[in-house]
Design a protein around this motif. Structure first.
Motif, short mmCIF file in Angstrom:
data_model
loop_
_atom_site.label_atom_id
_atom_site.label_comp_id
_atom_site.label_asym_id
_atom_site.label_seq_id
_atom_site.Cartn_x
_atom_site.Cartn_y
_atom_site.Cartn_z
N VAL A 1 0.88 -1.28 -0.01
CA VAL A 1 -0.03 0.24 -0.07
C VAL A 1 0.78 1.40 -0.04
CG1 VAL A 1 -1.63 1.35 1.17
CG2 VAL A 1 -1.88 -0.92 1.37
N SER A 2 0.54 2.26 -0.81
CA SER A 2 1.37 3.36 -1.05
C SER A 2 0.61 4.45 -1.71
CB SER A 2 2.65 3.07 -1.85
OG SER A 2 3.62 4.25 -2.08
N SER A 3 1.20 5.71 -1.16
CA SER A 3 0.88 6.90 -1.97
C SER A 3 1.75 7.35 -3.02
CB SER A 3 0.56 8.20 -0.95
OG SER A 3 0.59 9.33 -1.52
N LEU A 4 1.39 7.14 -4.21
CA LEU A 4 2.30 7.76 -5.48
C LEU A 4 2.67 9.09 -5.34
CD1 LEU A 4 1.11 5.34 -8.49
CD2 LEU A 4 3.06 4.86 -6.40
N GLY A 5 1.82 9.95 -4.81
CA GLY A 5 2.10 11.44 -4.56
C GLY A 5 3.28 11.74 -3.66
N GLU A 6 3.60 10.76 -2.87
CA GLU A 6 4.39 11.27 -1.71
C GLU A 6 5.75 10.36 -1.66
OE1 GLU A 6 2.41 11.33 1.88
OE2 GLU A 6 0.95 12.72 0.97
N LEU A 7 6.01 9.57 -2.73
CA LEU A 7 7.28 8.49 -2.68
C LEU A 7 8.45 9.55 -2.95
CD1 LEU A 7 6.37 5.53 -4.98
CD2 LEU A 7 6.96 5.62 -2.39
N GLN A 8 9.69 9.56 -2.11
CA GLN A 8 10.65 10.44 -2.11
C GLN A 8 11.32 9.95 -3.56
OE1 GLN A 8 11.36 13.17 -0.18
NE2 GLN A 8 9.05 12.33 0.59
N HIS A 9 11.42 8.68 -3.73
CA HIS A 9 12.32 8.01 -4.85
C HIS A 9 10.99 7.20 -5.79
CE1 HIS A 9 15.87 9.72 -3.00
NE2 HIS A 9 15.44 9.12 -2.02
#
Length: 290
Positions: free
Chosen positions: A76-84
């Protein structure tokens, strides 16, 4: 679900990852805030899953230590906030290389966010779709009902509740002690096709009149999937979880399946599950994945 000694283990383990230590980013992310509620939820469930919160970046994960022996991994992840932006596709590829199937549930940034943020998210999604992962992408913009203009704080609460309710419905429906009609994470994987973008819909109703509430719930849920750009009329399978607290009847389940088939087609296979959800004596929640 992992294997132990060559035999499948029925235990489910959840690894929640907060990249970096940016407090503002962590608080702002609705999907991350919803993910953080999983530990408390799991502790209150009989035979609930093990939940570990890790404060590290994706590039720091030790696959041998954290993901050894996994048959299926639900990310589960937010693609708008991935640092890399390259870290998540790289992790999925590494899991594939060790024989682990992957379901990726990701949220897409809102349209007002910076061009750079949206571009990175779109590029990351393309990289994920290029793997063998099953992907569910949820546009944050499309969670609110059409024409709804909530105060900003209420909008954030609505988005957090959207993901929290989805997590809870999926977890409870996959536990035989909770789900009267159980589904599994493998069912989710089978509904989705690698390389194709899947969709998640969560709808709730609190109707006092019982006659049309299932019909209204189904059409609201399907309309939401269409706004997420899902082609439900051509779906071979659809996963449906009806949740409540002793608040729906056998005839209503039959109505639910009938209404779904009228929208998706008679040949569509409905993978159906139920779960307990404390949303009031008249509350109903329908979670659809296609």
């Amino acid at each position: 679900r992992s294997s132990f000694g060559g035999r499948p283990s029925q235990g489910l383990r959840i690894i929640a990852i907060d990249e970096g230590n940016n407090t503002f980013t962590q608080v702002r992310s609705p999907i991350k805030r919803a993910l953080r509620s999983l530990r408390e939820l799991a502790n209150n469930m009989p035979f609930g899953p093990q939940v570990d919160l890790l404060s590290l970046g994706l590039d720091s994960l030790d696959l041998e230590k954290q993901f050894s022996g996994l048959e299926l991994c639900f990310l589960v992840s937010s693609l708008g906030e991935l640092q890399h932006a390259e870290d998540l596709p790289r992790l999925i590829q590494a899991l594939e290389n060790q024989g682990t199937k992957t379901i990726a549930l990701v949220s897409l940034p809102e349209e007002w966010e910076s061009t750079n943020t949206i571009s990175k998210a779109e590029d990351c999604l393309k990289r994920i779709l290029a793997t063998q992962a099953s992907v569910i992408a949820v546009p944050i913009d499309e969670i609110a009902s059409p024409g709804e203009d909530l105060p900003w704080e209420d909008h954030l609460k609505e988005v957090v509740n959207y993901f929290s309710t989805a997590f809870e419905a999926l977890l409870r429906a996959s536990l035989w002690v909770e789900g009267a009609s159980a589904i599994t994470e493998t069912d989710i994987y089978s509904v989705l096709r690698p390389g194709r973008q899947g969709s998640l819909s969560v709808s709730q109703r609190f109707d006092t009149e019982q006659e049309d509430r299932i019909r209204n719930l189904v059409h609201e849920s399907c309309d939401r999937l269409i706004r997420h750009h899902a082609d439900i009329s051509t779906a071979n399978q659809i996963l449906a979880i009806l949740s409540g607290y002793r608040s729906f009847t056998r005839s209503e389940v039959r109505t639910l399946i009938s209404e779904l088939k009228s929208v998706c087609g008679e040949e569509t296979e409905i993978l159906f599950g139920t779960s307990h959800l404390a949303i009031g004596p008249r509350g109903l929640c329908l979670t659809l994945i296609v």
